[in-house]
Design a protein around this motif. Structure first.
Motif, mmCIF file in Angstrom:
data_model
loop_
_atom_site.group_PDB
_atom_site.id
_atom_site.type_symbol
_atom_site.label_atom_id
_atom_site.label_comp_id
_atom_site.label_asym_id
_atom_site.label_seq_id
_atom_site.Cartn_x
_atom_site.Cartn_y
_atom_site.Cartn_z
ATOM 1 N N PRO A 116 -15.053 57.333 -70.611
ATOM 2 C CA PRO A 116 -14.192 58.157 -69.747
ATOM 3 C C PRO A 116 -13.135 57.348 -68.985
ATOM 4 C CG PRO A 116 -16.471 58.851 -69.524
ATOM 5 C CD PRO A 116 -16.475 57.574 -70.345
ATOM 6 N N LEU A 117 -13.315 56.033 -68.860
ATOM 7 C CA LEU A 117 -12.328 55.187 -68.179
ATOM 8 C C LEU A 117 -11.099 54.903 -69.037
ATOM 9 C CD1 LEU A 117 -14.721 52.475 -66.678
ATOM 10 C CD2 LEU A 117 -13.596 54.345 -65.431
ATOM 11 N N VAL A 118 -11.227 55.053 -70.340
ATOM 12 C CA VAL A 118 -10.185 54.615 -71.271
ATOM 13 C C VAL A 118 -8.882 55.410 -71.169
ATOM 14 C CG1 VAL A 118 -9.630 54.290 -73.715
ATOM 15 C CG2 VAL A 118 -11.857 53.560 -72.813
ATOM 16 N N PRO A 119 -8.907 56.742 -71.103
ATOM 17 C CA PRO A 119 -7.637 57.466 -71.112
ATOM 18 C C PRO A 119 -6.647 57.056 -70.017
ATOM 19 C CG PRO A 119 -9.424 58.985 -71.527
ATOM 20 C CD PRO A 119 -10.048 57.658 -71.159
ATOM 21 N N GLY A 120 -7.086 56.655 -68.874
ATOM 22 C CA GLY A 120 -6.173 56.291 -67.791
ATOM 23 C C GLY A 120 -5.844 54.814 -67.701
ATOM 24 N N MET A 121 -6.286 54.022 -68.665
ATOM 25 C CA MET A 121 -6.110 52.569 -68.545
ATOM 26 C C MET A 121 -4.646 52.145 -68.475
ATOM 27 S SD MET A 121 -9.140 50.982 -70.907
ATOM 28 C CE MET A 121 -8.504 49.314 -70.843
ATOM 29 N N ALA A 122 -3.785 52.726 -69.270
ATOM 30 C CA ALA A 122 -2.382 52.290 -69.325
ATOM 31 C C ALA A 122 -1.673 52.453 -67.983
ATOM 32 C CB ALA A 122 -1.641 53.054 -70.413
ATOM 33 N N GLU A 123 -2.079 53.459 -67.205
ATOM 34 C CA GLU A 123 -1.435 53.716 -65.912
ATOM 35 C C GLU A 123 -2.169 53.075 -64.742
ATOM 36 O OE1 GLU A 123 -2.445 56.505 -67.903
ATOM 37 O OE2 GLU A 123 -0.564 56.289 -68.992
ATOM 38 N N ALA A 145 -13.251 46.066 -78.487
ATOM 39 C CA ALA A 145 -12.123 45.157 -78.742
ATOM 40 C C ALA A 145 -10.819 45.916 -78.921
ATOM 41 C CB ALA A 145 -12.412 44.281 -79.957
ATOM 42 N N ALA A 146 -10.853 47.021 -79.632
ATOM 43 C CA ALA A 146 -9.632 47.806 -79.855
ATOM 44 C C ALA A 146 -9.111 48.412 -78.552
ATOM 45 C CB ALA A 146 -9.907 48.913 -80.870
ATOM 46 N N LEU A 147 -9.975 48.619 -77.590
ATOM 47 C CA LEU A 147 -9.573 49.171 -76.296
ATOM 48 C C LEU A 147 -8.996 48.092 -75.382
ATOM 49 C CD1 LEU A 147 -12.780 51.327 -75.728
ATOM 50 C CD2 LEU A 147 -10.580 52.074 -76.689
ATOM 51 N N VAL A 148 -9.422 46.865 -75.593
ATOM 52 C CA VAL A 148 -9.015 45.732 -74.753
ATOM 53 C C VAL A 148 -7.743 45.074 -75.274
ATOM 54 C CG1 VAL A 148 -9.712 43.411 -74.037
ATOM 55 C CG2 VAL A 148 -11.369 45.291 -73.960
ATOM 56 N N ARG A 149 -7.645 44.918 -76.572
ATOM 57 C CA ARG A 149 -6.559 44.158 -77.208
ATOM 58 C C ARG A 149 -5.154 44.531 -76.716
ATOM 59 N NH1 ARG A 149 -8.670 44.761 -81.986
ATOM 60 N NH2 ARG A 149 -10.104 43.039 -81.983
ATOM 61 N N PRO A 150 -4.814 45.811 -76.524
ATOM 62 C CA PRO A 150 -3.454 46.144 -76.089
ATOM 63 C C PRO A 150 -3.055 45.522 -74.745
ATOM 64 C CG PRO A 150 -4.578 48.111 -76.882
ATOM 65 C CD PRO A 150 -5.601 47.005 -76.823
ATOM 66 N N HIS A 151 -4.028 45.078 -73.968
ATOM 67 C CA HIS A 151 -3.727 44.554 -72.633
ATOM 68 C C HIS A 151 -3.492 43.044 -72.631
ATOM 69 C CE1 HIS A 151 -4.484 48.517 -71.098
ATOM 70 N NE2 HIS A 151 -5.531 48.549 -71.888
ATOM 71 N N LEU A 152 -3.565 42.418 -73.806
ATOM 72 C CA LEU A 152 -3.269 40.984 -73.898
ATOM 73 C C LEU A 152 -1.807 40.697 -73.575
ATOM 74 C CD1 LEU A 152 -5.279 40.090 -77.118
ATOM 75 C CD2 LEU A 152 -5.769 39.316 -74.775
ATOM 76 N N GLU A 161 -5.383 37.667 -68.588
ATOM 77 C CA GLU A 161 -6.527 36.748 -68.542
ATOM 78 C C GLU A 161 -7.850 37.507 -68.718
ATOM 79 O OE1 GLU A 161 -8.666 34.282 -65.053
ATOM 80 O OE2 GLU A 161 -6.547 33.782 -65.350
ATOM 81 N N GLU A 162 -7.983 38.631 -68.039
ATOM 82 C CA GLU A 162 -9.214 39.415 -68.140
ATOM 83 C C GLU A 162 -9.372 40.001 -69.537
ATOM 84 O OE1 GLU A 162 -12.778 40.174 -66.653
ATOM 85 O OE2 GLU A 162 -11.207 39.280 -65.444
ATOM 86 N N ALA A 163 -8.270 40.427 -70.149
ATOM 87 C CA ALA A 163 -8.330 40.954 -71.512
ATOM 88 C C ALA A 163 -8.797 39.863 -72.477
ATOM 89 C CB ALA A 163 -6.965 41.510 -71.932
ATOM 90 N N ALA A 164 -8.282 38.653 -72.317
ATOM 91 C CA ALA A 164 -8.702 37.542 -73.179
ATOM 92 C C ALA A 164 -10.182 37.234 -72.959
ATOM 93 C CB ALA A 164 -7.847 36.310 -72.905
ATOM 94 N N TRP A 165 -10.610 37.214 -71.700
ATOM 95 C CA TRP A 165 -12.022 36.976 -71.416
ATOM 96 C C TRP A 165 -12.893 38.077 -72.024
ATOM 97 C CZ3 TRP A 165 -15.627 40.015 -69.131
ATOM 98 C CH2 TRP A 165 -16.878 39.434 -68.977
ATOM 99 N N ALA A 166 -12.474 39.334 -71.879
ATOM 100 C CA ALA A 166 -13.245 40.459 -72.414
ATOM 101 C C ALA A 166 -13.410 40.329 -73.925
ATOM 102 C CB ALA A 166 -12.574 41.781 -72.053
ATOM 103 N N LEU A 167 -12.348 39.947 -74.616
ATOM 104 C CA LEU A 167 -12.445 39.761 -76.067
ATOM 105 C C LEU A 167 -13.401 38.620 -76.414
ATOM 106 C CD1 LEU A 167 -8.766 40.379 -77.168
ATOM 107 C CD2 LEU A 167 -10.756 41.847 -77.593
ATOM 108 N N ASP A 168 -13.371 37.545 -75.631
ATOM 109 C CA ASP A 168 -14.331 36.451 -75.853
ATOM 110 C C ASP A 168 -15.762 36.939 -75.654
ATOM 111 O OD1 ASP A 168 -12.330 34.627 -76.403
ATOM 112 O OD2 ASP A 168 -12.359 33.718 -74.400
ATOM 113 N N GLU A 169 -15.963 37.737 -74.631
ATOM 114 C CA GLU A 169 -17.298 38.274 -74.342
ATOM 115 C C GLU A 169 -17.764 39.194 -75.468
ATOM 116 O OE1 GLU A 169 -20.552 38.522 -71.520
ATOM 117 O OE2 GLU A 169 -18.960 37.104 -71.913
ATOM 118 N N ILE A 170 -16.861 40.002 -75.985
ATOM 119 C CA ILE A 170 -17.196 40.898 -77.100
ATOM 120 C C ILE A 170 -17.567 40.076 -78.333
ATOM 121 C CG2 ILE A 170 -16.228 42.586 -78.712
ATOM 122 C CD1 ILE A 170 -14.561 43.610 -76.203
#
Length: 179
Positions: A116-123, A145-152, A161-170
């Motif tokens: 439910p957090l995903v739809p509002g991420m861009a804003e 990963a597909a939800l995080v990648r656009p924020h790189l 930085e957080e997007a890169a860390w999240a992808l590493d964690e995934i």
């Protein structure tokens, strides 16, 4: 490696298998009165009350004192608060996201709880987006990963930085829980 959003990226906080027995049980198979009160306060009319309730629930999650079902109930309610909270109540949404992020060293939550957090991420404001990305990464679910990648490529360095860390964690993944 398990991390807590906003904290150093190591696992000095520890973690476990997420099976906490029934420490949140009131003896009748339900959440204790204190937990019920904090959950009820999340829907109060006063933003400060919702903020304090979110922080209090975060303390319970961070301490690992809830059984898995109670922890998932709390996280579900905190996610709903983030999604439903008026845009001008930034502090309440930040408290809720921070509380959820602090739960991961103690509980292995599925990605589905956070969709439910995903739809509002861009804003979402950068600070709130950082928490959201950390939460998604902490699920260690490859589908995140597909939800995080656009924020790189985000304009804010903290978000990148957080997007890169999240992808590493995934990519690090987590062992599946035992029977």
């Amino acid at each position: 490696m398990t991390a807590v959003c906003g904290d150093p990226r190591d696992d000095t906080q520890g973690g476990d298998d997420g099976d906490h027995g029934d420490r949140s049980d009131d003896g009748h198979g339900g959440p204790d009165g204190h937990l019920r009160g904090a959950l009820a306060a999340l829907v109060g009319s006063v933003p400060r009350t919702r903020d304090v309730a979110a922080a209090e629930l975060g303390d319970r999650l961070r301490g690992g004192s809830l059984d898995r079902a109670a922890a998932e109930l709390v996280v579900t309610r905190l996610v709903a608060l983030v999604v439903d909270e008026p845009d001008d109540d930034h502090g309440v949404r930040e408290s809720a996201l921070h509380s959820v992020s602090e739960a991961f060293p103690q509980y292995p939550f599925p990605l589905a709880l956070f969709l439910p957090l995903v739809p509002g991420m861009a804003e979402r404001e950068a600070e709130l987006l950082v928490h959201t990305l950390c939460i998604l990464g902490s699920t260690q679910d490859p589908a995140a990963a597909a939800l995080v990648r656009p924020h790189l490529g985000h304009a804010d360095a903290r978000v990148r930085e957080e997007a890169a860390w999240a992808l590493d964690e995934i990519r690090a993944g987590r062992p599946s829980p035992g029977p």
